[in-house]
Enzyme design. Structure first.
Site, PDB file in Angstrom:
ATOM      1  N   ASP A  51     -87.708  11.980 103.904  1.00 41.23           N
ATOM      2  CA  ASP A  51     -86.371  12.391 104.316  1.00 41.23           C
ATOM      3  C   ASP A  51     -85.488  12.217 103.083  1.00 41.23           C
ATOM      4  OD1 ASP A  51     -83.927  12.879 105.454  1.00 41.23           O
ATOM      5  OD2 ASP A  51     -83.850  11.012 106.571  1.00 41.23           O
ATOM      6  N   ASP A  53     -82.198  13.728 102.247  1.00 42.75           N
ATOM      7  CA  ASP A  53     -80.743  13.653 102.371  1.00 42.75           C
ATOM      8  C   ASP A  53     -80.285  12.267 102.780  1.00 42.75           C
ATOM      9  OD1 ASP A  53     -80.636  16.338 101.805  1.00 42.75           O
ATOM     10  OD2 ASP A  53     -80.479  16.963 103.878  1.00 42.75           O
TER      11      ASP A  53
END
Length: 142
Positions: A51, A53
């Site tokens: 992940d 972001d």
């Protein structure tokens, strides 16, 4: 959505010397059965998904720029600071835009049609400018 994320990630890696270079081609993102993905020769590659972001890559400055552009395009005040915006992040682009519009005291509440257009504006701008200010968090490359 996966294609958009892949393109954004690849652009981000390619545009910044601060970010490590991506050596994997698009085949790593193809869907397959089991714990591995197939490469172009029919072999299998281990799959590891991150992940990015806000976890490995600090993307808030680019999100902020896209949000300010979105507000300007809607004829709304653009005085929202990065610090004001950061708690609004989470639950996707539509929620971010909705929260930003709702945070503007004294400005008419946005209707569904206005929010829908604003999400399109945000997505378009962010797709073109997603890696201008984004960078790896300290020590991620280590």
């Amino acid at each position: 959505m996966l294609q958009h994320k892949r393109a954004m990630f690849t652009r981000c890696l390619a545009r910044s010397n601060r970010v490590l270079r991506c050596q994997a081609g698009p085949s790593i993102f193809r869907r397959s059965h089991g714990d591995h993905h197939s490469d172009d020769e029919g072999g299998s590659l281990p799959l590891l998904i991150f992940d990015l972001d806000g976890t490995l890559v600090e993307t808030a400055p680019d999100l902020h720029a896209a949000l300010k552009q979105t507000l300007a395009a809607a004829g709304r005040p653009t005085d929202l600071t990065l610090r004001d915006m950061e708690p609004m992040i989470g639950d996707g682009v539509a929620k971010l835009v909705e929260r930003a519009f709702a945070s503007q005291l004294g400005v008419a509440t946005a209707g569904k049609a206005e929010l829908k257009e604003a999400v399109k504006e945000f997505t378009s701008y962010y797709s073109d400018h997603c890696c201008e200010q984004s960078h790896l968090y300290p020590r991620v490359k280590d």
